[in-house]
Design an enzyme around this catalytic site. Sequence first.
Site, PDB file in Angstrom:
ATOM      1  N   CYS A 106      36.956  43.785  52.395  1.00  0.00           N
ATOM      2  CA  CYS A 106      37.561  44.331  51.172  1.00  0.00           C
ATOM      3  C   CYS A 106      37.144  43.423  50.028  1.00  0.00           C
ATOM      4  O   CYS A 106      35.984  43.033  49.946  1.00  0.00           O
ATOM      5  CB  CYS A 106      39.083  44.408  51.337  1.00  0.00           C
ATOM      6  SG  CYS A 106      39.852  42.809  51.732  1.00  0.00           S
ATOM      7  N   ARG A 128      34.903  50.865  43.246  1.00  0.00           N
ATOM      8  CA  ARG A 128      34.396  49.502  43.407  1.00  0.00           C
ATOM      9  C   ARG A 128      33.260  49.487  44.431  1.00  0.00           C
ATOM     10  O   ARG A 128      32.266  48.776  44.248  1.00  0.00           O
ATOM     11  CB  ARG A 128      35.513  48.552  43.837  1.00  0.00           C
ATOM     12  CG  ARG A 128      36.563  48.310  42.760  1.00  0.00           C
ATOM     13  CD  ARG A 128      37.572  47.265  43.176  1.00  0.00           C
ATOM     14  NE  ARG A 128      36.978  45.936  43.254  1.00  0.00           N
ATOM     15  CZ  ARG A 128      37.585  44.878  43.803  1.00  0.00           C
ATOM     16  NH1 ARG A 128      38.796  45.021  44.336  1.00  0.00           N
ATOM     17  NH2 ARG A 128      36.987  43.702  43.837  1.00  0.00           N
TER      18      ARG A 128
END
Length: 285
Positions: free
Chosen positions: A240, A182
């Site tokens: 995050c 990611r």
Amino acid sequence: MNAIISASELASALVGEHPPVLLDVRWQLSVAKAAGEPPFDGRAEYAAGHIPGAVFVDLDRELASAAGVGGRHPLPDVAEFGAAMRRAGVSAGTPVVVYDGGQGWAAARAWWLLRWTGHPDVRVLDGGLPAWEGALQSSLPGPALAEGDFEPAPGAVGLLDADAAAGLARSGVLLDARAGERYRGEVEPIDRVGGHIPGAVSAPTNENVGPDGRFLPAEELGARFKALGASDGSEVGVYCGSGVSGAHEVLALAVAGIPASLYVGSWSEWSSDPSRPVAVGPDPQ
């Protein structure tokens, strides 16, 4: 004070003179599921069996406000968070221990919020519920549960907004706690676009724990973060996807003795604004 507690230490504390308030924050990230598969229900898991005396706390409703421009899990309203903690029995003068189903992310979110709002003594059960070897309880706390007196006072630990996170990526160390793919922008199952904040360093939070879900020793964590640039004197921040797994990385840094700030909006907020730059690939820039 150590930020984590072992299951054996918790068992002793619960029968001690000053037992902690125990919070159960079982939760899983809601993503697209196969047709017909029911969503995870933390409250039902709690009702089926929890550490005796624990009170369930709902991450989506009590540890975050509604998803929106601030990301998927923005900060909760401080007054509402305080009321939720008091209902759970939290008082300023009583230690708190938080656990989840073992991943540690949800428990760390509760830990971080309590620390940010000034609670002086809160720890996370290392390894979560799977580490607990005692009996479980299925009965629910009744109305006789004593309400706590905790009054949140925000600002006790570092909090970043988008601009501060961008600045820290240039002037200090900004760690991206998401999975490496990611960060590199190879996949993005949730947010508008893949990639990372320019200047951020990839630091997947799952590398902070061993196969049993418990944190690596403090010395190993310290060496890991030092290799990522978090040396003595560095200003460190973490983000995050939506401020949940990032809290777990802040917790790992605390175990290593390294203070760090959390960008709660994280990638879900950053990537929703087309004007903000996005970097892809393994290079921070």
